[in-house]
Design a protein around this motif. Structure first.
Motif: not given
Length: 565
Positions: A356-360, A466-470, A489-499, A539-541
């Protein structure tokens, strides 16, 4: 047959909803004006962009509402959230009202939440009316969310090409009008009668037609979405786009025609129906049973064995003995390795899994970083002296995001000739993002900006769809609603940090009130490129840890079909 026709009309209604509710994609169009009116810094503007994405944190609220209210009421609640959220921002930009920054932040949050509610409504409609073909229905409808920016650009040019505030007005009105148009099909939902066993093959031809039409619609919007600022031409192109969205309503006629086709022509040329679904829920259950029987009888050789960790939750995890070995990272690949697909993971179990965390991380450093890039397109174009190209860039990102979402169904179409684990396709989808950011860091030309925007849009779109199927395949189809909400939940987290990172670098290079030149985003692109490399490695891992489970499932699926035939 009337019930079947209404089923397809509901699918078209969800396409309309998705096409006109991706209102967060045109943030770049009016963000500079919002920044000027409020007199805020780039960092504060980034917080507003983050608020648009924070609706993902409140996705559970739409499910709670659906548990107590009719679906059509939830749809209109979402429409009025956007109506008030975007409508008050439009009044602010037009200097009709004055609002403090904190209130505008809450309005952006409300607007973002409305998008999440609309998505939930569409997911429920697809699942209820296409229980067998729901992966195809979801993939198709979610894809149209990617063309929202192109549609809104055409609509804005049709109203007033010189005004950016019109985007906020359209964001407020069009989802509400679309909800009214979709109300009749939704209220006339057919009874949930059991579908015949051959429903997948029976409906495959119709889904193929819809996908071809979707590709044509995407190409049309890519070519004409921002090609003109003339109001008359824009209205003509927008009218044609609406026609393309209404055209699928002919599907009820296709259903009747297909019956005639099946009785006359198809029976003469007995073609084997295509298998579009990579992992079906019923196949997963059969796969679990077959694998359990096999492992109870096999104890050595190169076969699979279930060496469970015997924990209290009954997890079907263990070490997978296979021919492949990875001496450089054997511990990471084999520890608690996934053996079969479709095991149900409650949230408490999910967060303890390395997979899960690799996927996250892969999602955080792939799709999310692409979304943040789209939010900053306005400032990026402005810093490079290409402000006039903002609309074309937003349309380009939108169109290629659409194509990326459609491509996410590609592995299911070609699985008979080229079989590859879906996590492997996810890893390949991250490569264009990495290439694009390195290209942006190395060149500030208009060509590099347009090519990179297309690459990032396609990559992000593929990941989103593709994420829903995975999630369903790795962590269980019955738990996908909860588990996927945890993932995103990574979307708002990433939006805050990257932005925030991009805004800080931008502010550090401001000379007067604006930052002009490549230095405004150079280090941002370099850091984002390095982060995308991290996402690619993750993702490779994940692929290496899960590919045996996918291969084992495919082997059992083929052997089962052979026995049945």
């Amino acid at each position: 047959m009337a019930g079947q026709s209404r089923r397809w009309m509901i699918l078209v209604a969800t396409i309309w909803i998705q096409a006109f509710t991706g209102t967060n994609f045109d943030f770049s169009e009016y963000s500079s004006s919002l920044k000027s009116v409020l007199g805020i810094s780039q960092v504060q503007l980034n917080y507003l962009a983050t608020a648009n994405d924070m609706g993902k944190l409140f996705g559970w609220s739409s499910g709670l509402a659906l548990a107590h209210l009719p679906l059509w009421i939830v749809m209109f609640m979402a429409a009025f959230m956007g109506f008030f959220g975007y409508g008050l921002q439009w009044l602010l930009i037009k200097d009709i009202i004055s609002l403090p920054y904190f209130v505008v932040f809450l309005l952006c949050l409300l607007s973002g939440c409305s998008i999440c509610w609309f998505n939930t409504v569409c997911f429920v409609l697809c699942i209820r009316n296409f229980p067998i073909n729901k992966p195809l229905a979801l993939s198709l409808t979610v894809s149209f969310n990617g063309v929202s920016a192109a549609l809104y650009t055409l609509a804005a040019n049709s109203v007033n090409p010189s005004s950016v505030s019109v985007y906020l007005l359209l964001n407020a009105l069009l989802p509400l009008l679309t909800s009214i148009a979709a109300l009749v099909p939704i209220l006339r939902q057919p009874d949930l009668d059991p579908q015949p066993p051959d429903a997948v093959h029976r409906d495959s031809f119709i889904f193929l037609i819809l996908n071809v039409l979707a590709i044509f619609t995407g190409l049309y919007l890519l070519i004409f979405g921002s090609s003109t600022s003339d109001e008359e031409k824009a209205r003509y192109f927008f009218g044609c786009a609406i026609f393309l969205l209404v055209l699928p309503l002919c599907i009820p006629g296709v259903i009747y025609a297909r019956q005639w086709f099946h009785r006359t022509i198809h029976s003469s040329f007995r073609l084997e129906g295509p298998h579009f679904i990579l992992v079906h829920e019923n196949d997963l259950e059969l796969h679990k049973e077959l694998l359990s029987r096999q492992n109870s009888a096999i104890s050595n050789g190169d076969s699979l064995s279930l060496l469970g960790d015997n924990n209290s939750n009954g997890s079907i995890y263990g070490r997978l003995k296979a021919k492949d070995s990875y001496p450089c990272c054997e511990h990471l690949i084999e520890k608690d390795q996934l053996v079969i697909l479709g095991e149900e993971h409650p949230a408490s179990m999910l967060v303890r899994r390395l997979d899960f965390w690799l996927y996250f991380v892969a999602y955080l450093c792939g799709g999310t970083i692409g979304l943040v890039y789209s939010n900053n397109l306005g400032q990026i174009a402005q810093s490079l002296g290409l402000s006039s190209s903002t609309s074309s860039l937003v349309t380009l990102y939108s169109a290629f995001s659409f194509f990326g979402r459609l491509l996410s169904a590609g592995p299911d179409y070609i699985r008979r000739k080229v079989y590859f684990a879906r996590t492997g396709w996810l890893a390949m989808a991250l490569i264009p993002t990495t290439v694009a950011f390195f290209l942006l860091a190395s060149s500030g030309s208009s060509l590099a900006l347009h090519v990179s925007t297309a690459l990032i849009g396609c990559s992000s779109g593929f990941i989103f769809a593709a994420a829903v199927s995975i999630t369903s395949e790795l962590f269980g189809p019955n738990s996908v609603g909860v588990n996927h909400n945890i993932l995103i939940t990574n979307i708002p987290i990433g939006s805050l940090l990257y932005g925030f990172l991009a805004a800080q670098i931008y502010e550090a290079n401001v000379q007067t009130s604006l930052c002009m030149g490549r230095q405004c985003y150079f280090w941002t692109f370099v850091i984002w490129a390095c982060l995308s490399v991290l996402g690619l490695a993750s993702s490779l891992l994940l692929f290496l840890r899960t590919k045996h489970a996918y291969e084992n499932f495919e082997r059992h699926r083929i052997s089962t079909q052979t026995v049945i035939s």
